[in-house]
Design a protein around this motif. Structure first.
Motif, PDB file in Angstrom:
ATOM      1  N   PHE A 202     -13.284  10.176   6.536  1.00  0.00           N
ATOM      2  CA  PHE A 202     -14.057  11.142   5.762  1.00  0.00           C
ATOM      3  C   PHE A 202     -15.347  10.531   5.226  1.00  0.00           C
ATOM      4  CE2 PHE A 202     -10.236  13.798   5.499  1.00  0.00           C
ATOM      5  CZ  PHE A 202     -10.802  15.062   5.557  1.00  0.00           C
ATOM      6  N   ARG A 203     -15.302   9.247   4.886  1.00  0.00           N
ATOM      7  CA  ARG A 203     -16.446   8.596   4.267  1.00  0.00           C
ATOM      8  C   ARG A 203     -17.293   7.881   5.312  1.00  0.00           C
ATOM      9  NH1 ARG A 203     -13.513   5.101  -0.160  1.00  0.00           N
ATOM     10  NH2 ARG A 203     -15.662   4.524  -0.704  1.00  0.00           N
ATOM     11  N   GLY A 204     -18.473   7.427   4.903  1.00  0.00           N
ATOM     12  CA  GLY A 204     -19.425   6.810   5.812  1.00  0.00           C
ATOM     13  C   GLY A 204     -19.044   5.406   6.225  1.00  0.00           C
ATOM     14  N   PRO A 205     -19.854   4.792   7.113  1.00  0.00           N
ATOM     15  CA  PRO A 205     -19.558   3.453   7.632  1.00  0.00           C
ATOM     16  C   PRO A 205     -19.448   2.387   6.547  1.00  0.00           C
ATOM     17  CG  PRO A 205     -21.272   4.526   8.930  1.00  0.00           C
ATOM     18  CD  PRO A 205     -21.037   5.389   7.732  1.00  0.00           C
ATOM     19  N   ALA A 206     -20.205   2.533   5.446  1.00  0.00           N
ATOM     20  CA  ALA A 206     -20.183   1.520   4.398  1.00  0.00           C
ATOM     21  C   ALA A 206     -18.815   1.405   3.734  1.00  0.00           C
ATOM     22  CB  ALA A 206     -21.240   1.845   3.346  1.00  0.00           C
ATOM     23  N   SER A 207     -17.983   2.426   3.836  1.00  0.00           N
ATOM     24  CA  SER A 207     -16.666   2.417   3.201  1.00  0.00           C
ATOM     25  C   SER A 207     -15.660   1.554   3.951  1.00  0.00           C
ATOM     26  CB  SER A 207     -16.128   3.844   3.108  1.00  0.00           C
ATOM     27  OG  SER A 207     -15.855   4.355   4.413  1.00  0.00           O
ATOM     28  N   GLY A 208     -15.993   1.160   5.187  1.00  0.00           N
ATOM     29  CA  GLY A 208     -15.044   0.422   6.005  1.00  0.00           C
ATOM     30  C   GLY A 208     -14.112   1.302   6.807  1.00  0.00           C
TER      31      GLY A 208
ATOM     32  N   ALA B 266       0.828  -1.208   0.000  1.00  0.00           N
ATOM     33  CA  ALA B 266       0.000   0.000   0.000  1.00  0.00           C
ATOM     34  C   ALA B 266       0.860   1.255   0.000  1.00  0.00           C
ATOM     35  CB  ALA B 266      -0.922   0.012   1.221  1.00  0.00           C
ATOM     36  N   TRP B 267       0.272   2.327  -0.536  1.00  0.00           N
ATOM     37  CA  TRP B 267       0.837   3.662  -0.408  1.00  0.00           C
ATOM     38  C   TRP B 267       0.271   4.312   0.850  1.00  0.00           C
ATOM     39  CZ3 TRP B 267       4.743   5.365  -3.318  1.00  0.00           C
ATOM     40  CH2 TRP B 267       4.963   4.774  -4.574  1.00  0.00           C
TER      41      TRP B 267
ATOM     42  N   TRP C 235      -8.360   4.375   2.604  1.00  0.00           N
ATOM     43  CA  TRP C 235      -8.804   5.144   3.763  1.00  0.00           C
ATOM     44  C   TRP C 235      -8.278   6.566   3.689  1.00  0.00           C
ATOM     45  CZ3 TRP C 235      -8.689   2.384   9.154  1.00  0.00           C
ATOM     46  CH2 TRP C 235      -9.501   1.240   9.102  1.00  0.00           C
ATOM     47  N   THR C 236      -9.128   7.509   4.073  1.00  0.00           N
ATOM     48  CA  THR C 236      -8.706   8.893   4.275  1.00  0.00           C
ATOM     49  C   THR C 236      -9.309   9.363   5.588  1.00  0.00           C
ATOM     50  OG1 THR C 236      -8.714   9.277   1.890  1.00  0.00           O
ATOM     51  CG2 THR C 236      -8.611  11.203   3.309  1.00  0.00           C
TER      52      THR C 236
ATOM     53  N   THR D 161      -4.316   6.107   3.143  1.00  0.00           N
ATOM     54  CA  THR D 161      -3.651   4.883   2.704  1.00  0.00           C
ATOM     55  C   THR D 161      -4.453   4.281   1.555  1.00  0.00           C
ATOM     56  OG1 THR D 161      -4.852   3.486   4.285  1.00  0.00           O
ATOM     57  CG2 THR D 161      -2.727   4.391   4.990  1.00  0.00           C
ATOM     58  N   ALA D 162      -3.773   3.613   0.620  1.00  0.00           N
ATOM     59  CA  ALA D 162      -4.438   2.987  -0.518  1.00  0.00           C
ATOM     60  C   ALA D 162      -3.699   1.709  -0.890  1.00  0.00           C
ATOM     61  CB  ALA D 162      -4.474   3.943  -1.708  1.00  0.00           C
TER      62      ALA D 162
END
Length: 253
Positions: free
Chosen positions: A219-225, A161-162, A194-195, A185-186
């Motif tokens: 930054f994103r909602g729960p569905a993003s993990g 990952a980066w 993740w951000t 991280t990506a």
């Protein structure tokens, strides 16, 4: 909030933040962080309680590190599991240091590996070894200190990952420092991205004890993990194995 503060900055990244910095403890100095970390997801709760993070200054520009957490994982539909997490060992080298320009640059290779426990069989940690190779920079910009870091996790499996982050810091008083952080991280296979953002700081309790605190979320909602909430609370212990040399005035009768 950070923009409203007015005192000079002397702060950098490192615990309690994810982004690290070029700073090292100094020759013969120890920096030991004992902390608890929590991460909350919609159906899962992850605790690192405690995290033991031991750092030693080998010369003025090199830092040796070893870190290991004790993991506790709880889910809504299953039993709570606990055990030793992965170890992280590394060597930081600050290869550029310019006081006039207020600029420092370092690299911080780190190896993440499993301990000889049953944590992997019980699904607490992933299999395999990872190697992190980052570059850290600290630059003074007016009253602020800006500390970006970027690196790559080398792994033979899906763990490659980066990772990149930035901490903006400012000293509020002689005892209190406040910071804000963005981190991302990506995974290279596209399985995870993740951000997160967080805020926190350090409060000097005594000469050798510093309170570390931080809280943030994705930054994103729960569905993003991504985590709905994460936080860090700990104490930093600072001491030296080098004895101060006595001056002639101190040794004279």
């Amino acid at each position: 909030m950070l923009a409203a503060l007015s005192l000079p900055s002397v702060a950098q990244g490192g615990p309690p933040f994810i982004t690290d910095d070029p700073g090292t403890p100094g020759d013969g100095n120890w920096e030991i962080n004992v902390a608890a970390y929590t991460e909350r997801h919609p159906t899962e709760r992850i605790y690192n309680a405690p995290i033991l993070d031991v750092n030693y200054g080998w010369g003025s520009r090199i830092q040796l590190k070893y870190q290991v957490p004790y993991l506790v994982v709880g889910t809504d539909d299953g039993p709570t599991r606990s055990g030793l997490g992965k170890s992280l060992a590394g060597v930081k080298w600050r290869f550029y240091d310019n006081d006039e320009k207020g600029l420092q640059i370092s690299t911080y290779p780190q190896l993440e590996f499993n301990n000889p426990t049953s944590s992997m069989e019980r699904g607490l940690v992933d299999t395999g070894v990872r190697f992190f190779l980052p570059i850290e920079v600290t630059k003074k910009v007016g009253p602020f200190e800006i500390n970006p870091e970027a690196g790559y996790w080398f792994a033979s499996s899906k763990g490659a990952a980066w990772a990149t982050g930035v901490v903006v810091a400012r000293q509020v008083s002689k005892r209190l420092e406040l910071d804000g952080e963005l981190y991302a991280t990506a995974n290279t296979n596209g399985s995870d991205h993740w951000t997160t953002f967080d805020g926190g700081g350090r409060y000097k309790l005594q000469e050798h004890f510093v309170l570390l605190f931080m809280a943030g979320r994705g930054f994103r909602g729960p569905a993003s993990g991504q985590p709905q909430l994460f936080g860090y609370l700990g104490v930093q212990f600072l001491f030296s194995t080098k004895h101060k040399k006595e001056s002639p005035a101190e040794t004279s009768p």
